[in-house]
Design an enzyme around this catalytic site. Structure first.
Site, PDB file in Angstrom:
ATOM      1  N   HIS A   1       5.911   3.344   9.025  1.00 30.62           N
ATOM      2  CA  HIS A   1       4.998   2.208   8.994  1.00 30.62           C
ATOM      3  C   HIS A   1       5.686   1.087   8.217  1.00 30.62           C
ATOM      4  CE1 HIS A   1       1.284  -0.068   7.859  1.00 30.62           C
ATOM      5  NE2 HIS A   1       1.985  -0.262   6.757  1.00 30.62           N
TER       6      HIS A   1
ATOM      7  N   ARG B   1       0.814  -1.218   0.000  1.00 28.66           N
ATOM      8  CA  ARG B   1       0.000   0.000   0.000  1.00 28.66           C
ATOM      9  C   ARG B   1       0.848   1.270   0.000  1.00 28.66           C
ATOM     10  NH1 ARG B   1      -3.077  -1.453   5.350  1.00 28.66           N
ATOM     11  NH2 ARG B   1      -0.959  -2.210   5.734  1.00 28.66           N
TER      12      ARG B   1
ATOM     13  N   ASP C   1      -1.553   2.210  17.398  1.00 32.23           N
ATOM     14  CA  ASP C   1      -1.856   2.623  16.025  1.00 32.23           C
ATOM     15  C   ASP C   1      -2.974   3.658  16.008  1.00 32.23           C
ATOM     16  OD1 ASP C   1      -1.013   2.620  13.429  1.00 32.23           O
ATOM     17  OD2 ASP C   1      -2.297   0.992  12.771  1.00 32.23           O
TER      18      ASP C   1
ATOM     19  N   ARG D   1       4.441  -7.353  13.825  1.00 31.97           N
ATOM     20  CA  ARG D   1       3.317  -7.848  13.032  1.00 31.97           C
ATOM     21  C   ARG D   1       3.565  -9.247  12.469  1.00 31.97           C
ATOM     22  NH1 ARG D   1       1.842  -3.601   8.977  1.00 31.97           N
ATOM     23  NH2 ARG D   1       0.282  -5.151   8.374  1.00 31.97           N
TER      24      ARG D   1
END
Length: 307
Positions: free
Chosen positions: A71, A39, A161, A103
């Protein structure tokens, strides 16, 4: 606040990252610029270096941290772009802060390597498992793993976040659902750092769990009334027209760590009444407030004169 977004070049108020940090008082850094994520805008290493340099210099001029907050997605490249940045360019490693490093496991390993070189890392309080981030390492567990891997505690942070929206993609790349990350997960993870006994062992000395473990709040301590700090405050209180009697504090405060861990002579002192503390109508009389200021001034002067 950060200025910017996933995209490069980042959106700004003034047209310049550096000028935003210098001229807008609330802006302290840039982010979240996305790397290793499908993204992202696929920034080049040189583009990231330019943003980092502008943030660094803007921060120095504006008296701010000038951090580039990154990010990090779940692409195999992980923190490779960041390792190239610190290898090929002169912006200090402390000016980069990658987030979401827990993550996926291989990204967490990259995070440990980055932190051992001196850079800060941020764990996100994802909800692991089938209803959340299926490959995520629980943030409190990731902190423990980082400490065991030799990462200094002061280089580890956790965040939520910020109520961010996360998209879950199907096998063909289409969005299947969107979820809001709850800010309450930060409380849950800090609590788990303190109370987690899943392995039957306490956290090692120096870890967050060791520092703020609830059992440590039960330690009582006594300070000899003859010590310099007690005498200085008794003299100051009496000189201001107050009662210089010494009594026991029926409560707890974090000053206990100073008294018990460091064995520093310690007292509780403050204007007002303990009976009103932590009540719905907690208050302090202004005359007591001003008297307290006077006492602190006199006590500090006496302590400095005897140092």
């Amino acid at each position: 606040m950060w200025i910017g977004a996933y995209d490069v070049p980042p959106p700004t108020f003034t047209g310049s990252v550096r000028q935003d940090l210098v001229l807008v008082d609330k802006i302290i850094g840039v982010g979240e610029i996305a790397i290793s994520d499908h993204r992202s805008s696929m920034p080049t290493i040189s583009e990231l270096a330019r943003i980092a340099a502008d943030a660094f210099m803007g921060g120095r001029i504006g008296g701010k941290c000038g951090i580039l907050h990154l990010h990090v997605g779940d692409e195999p490249s992980g923190l490779d772009p960041l390792f190239r940045l610190i290898r090929d360019f002169e912006v200090p490693i402390t000016q980069y802060c990658p987030t979401h490093v827990n993550r996926i496991p291989h990204l967490l390993d990259h995070g440990f390597e980055f932190a051992r070189k001196g850079g800060p890392i941020d764990m996100t309080t994802f909800v692991p498992g089938p209803t959340g981030m299926s490959k995520a390492v629980k943030a409190s567990r990731a902190v423990k793993m980082a400490l065991d891997a030799g990462v200094p505690l002061e280089l580890i942070t956790m965040s939520t976040d910020g109520n961010g929206v996360h998209s879950f993609f199907g096998s063909e790349g289409a969005v299947e659902r969107v979820e809001l990350w709850q800010i309450g997960t930060l409380y849950s993870e800090v609590r788990d750092l303190v109370l987690d006994d899943s392995e039957g062992n306490p956290y090692p000395r120096g870890s967050w769990g060791d520092f703020i473990h609830v059992e440590r709040g039960m330690k009582a301590f006594a300070t000899d009334p003859a010590t310099t700090v007690v005498q200085a405050f008794r003299h100051a209180v009496k000189g201001a027209g107050g009662d210089d009697g010494v009594d026991m504090m029926r409560g707890w405060g974090d000053v206990e760590f100073v008294a018990t861990d460091r064995r520093v002579p310690t007292i509780y002192f403050g204007p007002g009444t303990v009976a009103a503390a932590h009540t719905a109508d907690e208050y302090i009389d202004l005359d007591r407030y001003h008297m307290g200021v006077t006492v602190y001034e006199r006590a500090i002067q006496e302590l400095l004169s005897t140092a």
